[in-house]
Design an enzyme around this catalytic site. Structure first.
Site, PDB file in Angstrom:
ATOM      1  N   GLU A 106      44.797  41.963  42.340  1.00  0.00           N
ATOM      2  CA  GLU A 106      44.957  42.736  41.108  1.00  0.00           C
ATOM      3  C   GLU A 106      44.674  42.000  40.006  1.00  0.00           C
ATOM      4  O   GLU A 106      44.531  40.776  39.912  1.00  0.00           O
ATOM      5  CB  GLU A 106      46.752  43.073  41.001  1.00  0.00           C
ATOM      6  CG  GLU A 106      47.074  44.303  41.375  1.00  0.00           C
ATOM      7  CD  GLU A 106      46.742  45.414  40.297  1.00  0.00           C
ATOM      8  OE1 GLU A 106      45.773  45.568  39.682  1.00  0.00           O
ATOM      9  OE2 GLU A 106      47.632  46.281  40.274  1.00  0.00           O
ATOM     10  N   ASP A 107      44.159  42.768  38.980  1.00  0.00           N
ATOM     11  CA  ASP A 107      43.784  41.899  37.673  1.00  0.00           C
ATOM     12  C   ASP A 107      44.841  41.409  36.883  1.00  0.00           C
ATOM     13  O   ASP A 107      44.852  40.290  36.576  1.00  0.00           O
ATOM     14  CB  ASP A 107      42.967  43.017  36.865  1.00  0.00           C
ATOM     15  CG  ASP A 107      43.656  44.176  36.475  1.00  0.00           C
ATOM     16  OD1 ASP A 107      44.443  44.478  37.123  1.00  0.00           O
ATOM     17  OD2 ASP A 107      43.200  44.846  35.482  1.00  0.00           O
ATOM     18  N   ASP A 110      52.212  43.199  35.338  1.00  0.00           N
ATOM     19  CA  ASP A 110      52.885  43.407  33.734  1.00  0.00           C
ATOM     20  C   ASP A 110      54.258  43.748  34.144  1.00  0.00           C
ATOM     21  O   ASP A 110      54.987  42.821  34.551  1.00  0.00           O
ATOM     22  CB  ASP A 110      52.110  44.616  32.920  1.00  0.00           C
ATOM     23  CG  ASP A 110      52.587  44.607  31.726  1.00  0.00           C
ATOM     24  OD1 ASP A 110      53.636  44.313  31.321  1.00  0.00           O
ATOM     25  OD2 ASP A 110      51.799  44.976  30.827  1.00  0.00           O
ATOM     26  N   PHE A 159      48.481  41.810  24.296  1.00  0.00           N
ATOM     27  CA  PHE A 159      47.401  42.798  24.900  1.00  0.00           C
ATOM     28  C   PHE A 159      46.175  42.367  25.067  1.00  0.00           C
ATOM     29  O   PHE A 159      45.612  41.808  24.340  1.00  0.00           O
ATOM     30  CB  PHE A 159      47.303  44.004  23.930  1.00  0.00           C
ATOM     31  CG  PHE A 159      46.444  45.203  24.531  1.00  0.00           C
ATOM     32  CD1 PHE A 159      46.818  45.989  25.532  1.00  0.00           C
ATOM     33  CD2 PHE A 159      45.226  45.153  24.448  1.00  0.00           C
ATOM     34  CE1 PHE A 159      46.085  46.824  26.238  1.00  0.00           C
ATOM     35  CE2 PHE A 159      44.202  46.139  24.868  1.00  0.00           C
ATOM     36  CZ  PHE A 159      44.770  47.033  25.988  1.00  0.00           C
ATOM     37  N   ARG A 172      35.506  46.370  29.484  1.00  0.00           N
ATOM     38  CA  ARG A 172      35.900  45.702  30.823  1.00  0.00           C
ATOM     39  C   ARG A 172      34.718  44.967  31.260  1.00  0.00           C
ATOM     40  O   ARG A 172      34.915  44.051  32.176  1.00  0.00           O
ATOM     41  CB  ARG A 172      35.788  46.673  31.836  1.00  0.00           C
ATOM     42  CG  ARG A 172      37.053  47.946  31.782  1.00  0.00           C
ATOM     43  CD  ARG A 172      37.134  48.752  32.977  1.00  0.00           C
ATOM     44  NE  ARG A 172      37.798  50.022  32.777  1.00  0.00           N
ATOM     45  CZ  ARG A 172      39.196  50.019  33.331  1.00  0.00           C
ATOM     46  NH1 ARG A 172      39.862  48.944  33.646  1.00  0.00           N
ATOM     47  NH2 ARG A 172      39.826  51.034  33.032  1.00  0.00           N
TER      48      ARG A 172
HETATM   49  C1  PRP Z   1      46.765  47.995  35.124  1.00  0.00           C
HETATM   50  C2  PRP Z   1      46.405  46.848  36.104  1.00  0.00           C
HETATM   51  C3  PRP Z   1      47.865  47.031  37.085  1.00  0.00           C
HETATM   52  C4  PRP Z   1      48.838  47.618  36.533  1.00  0.00           C
HETATM   53  C5  PRP Z   1      49.972  46.594  36.052  1.00  0.00           C
HETATM   54  O1  PRP Z   1      46.148  49.219  35.459  1.00  0.00           O
HETATM   55  O2  PRP Z   1      45.230  47.025  36.631  1.00  0.00           O
HETATM   56  O3  PRP Z   1      47.364  47.932  38.075  1.00  0.00           O
HETATM   57  O4  PRP Z   1      48.208  48.046  35.166  1.00  0.00           O
HETATM   58  O5  PRP Z   1      50.928  47.183  35.316  1.00  0.00           O
HETATM   59  P1  PRP Z   1      52.348  47.253  35.541  1.00  0.00           P
HETATM   60  O6  PRP Z   1      52.740  45.730  36.274  1.00  0.00           O
HETATM   61  O7  PRP Z   1      53.094  47.502  34.448  1.00  0.00           O
HETATM   62  O8  PRP Z   1      52.406  48.294  36.548  1.00  0.00           O
HETATM   63  P2  PRP Z   1      45.689  50.483  34.408  1.00  0.00           P
HETATM   64  O9  PRP Z   1      47.133  51.333  34.616  1.00  0.00           O
HETATM   65  O10 PRP Z   1      45.370  49.796  32.991  1.00  0.00           O
HETATM   66  O11 PRP Z   1      44.585  50.933  34.879  1.00  0.00           O
HETATM   67  P3  PRP Z   1      43.163  50.230  35.212  1.00  0.00           P
HETATM   68  O12 PRP Z   1      43.196  49.363  36.324  1.00  0.00           O
HETATM   69  O13 PRP Z   1      42.202  51.463  35.643  1.00  0.00           O
HETATM   70  O14 PRP Z   1      42.709  49.678  33.983  1.00  0.00           O
END
Ligand code: PRP
Length: 188
Positions: A106-107, A110, A159, A172
């Protein structure tokens, strides 16, 4: 309202984690994973889209054989994911993970709701092991308790975008993690 291309072009970006620091940490994680999974089966599962750049760099730092697969998740409604944690799978794995050593890549973690939902789902498919490697841990924001086995960096509640993470689907491509200079949360 969606950001315009003109606004995108005018974004002033400060660097939170520069390219050299990112690459050095990814190299360390790759070495650690190569040791920990040495001689074992390994399937890396990337959650689209933000984790893609981290995945591809991490793969290049793995000295052990491994497979990759992808899945995608989304909120049931815009903005709902953060408030109640409801997340749906929009693209599932092609791989049968039963009996496999699965490492979620995962990136960012949060609130933790995305990871919690994905771990619950994949756990029902009886993998031999299921662990998590995330690049960025925004720990202050956590709402769901999730185990993270490998963490790149702990970051403050700002952010962030770049290195796979987006600002309104842009940026990205940055090779570093940035914060918008105009973001009041990014401080003086
Ligand atoms: C981001 C990230 C995680 C998620 C984390 O995805 O890649 O999957 O949010 O957030 P959380 O811990 O609050 O659930 P995003 O919805 O931005 O989609 P993306 O990966 O397509 O940018």
């Amino acid at each position: 309202m969606a950001i315009t291309l003109e606004q995108v072009a005018k974004t002033s970006i400060d660097t939170l984690i520069d390219e050299a620091a990112l690459q050095a940490r990814v190299r360390e994680l790759g070495e650690q994973l190569s040791r920990d999974y040495g001689g074992q089966d390994l399937l890396l599962v990337c959650i689209l889209r933000g984790g893609v750049m981290f995945l591809t760099d991490l793969m290049r730092q793995l000295s052990i054989p491994h497979n990759i697969d992808f899945m995608a998740v989304a909120s049931y409604e815009e903005g709902v994911r953060q408030s109640d944690g409801m997340v749906r799978i929009t693209m599932d794995l092609l791989t049968d993970i039963q009996g496999r050593n699965v490492l979620l890549v995962e990136d960012i973690v949060d609130t933790g709701h995305t990871l919690s939902r994905v771990l619950d789902l994949l756990g029902t498919r009886l993998p031999a092991s299921l662990r998590v490697c995330c690049l960025l841990d925004k720990h202050e924001r956590r709402e769901a308790k999730v185990p993270i086995d490998y963490i790149g960096f702990q970051i403050p509640d700002k952010f962030v975008f770049g290195y796979g993470l987006d600002m309104d689907q842009y940026w990205r491509n940055l090779p570093y993690i940035g914060v918008a200079r105009s973001d009041p949360a990014s401080g003086p």
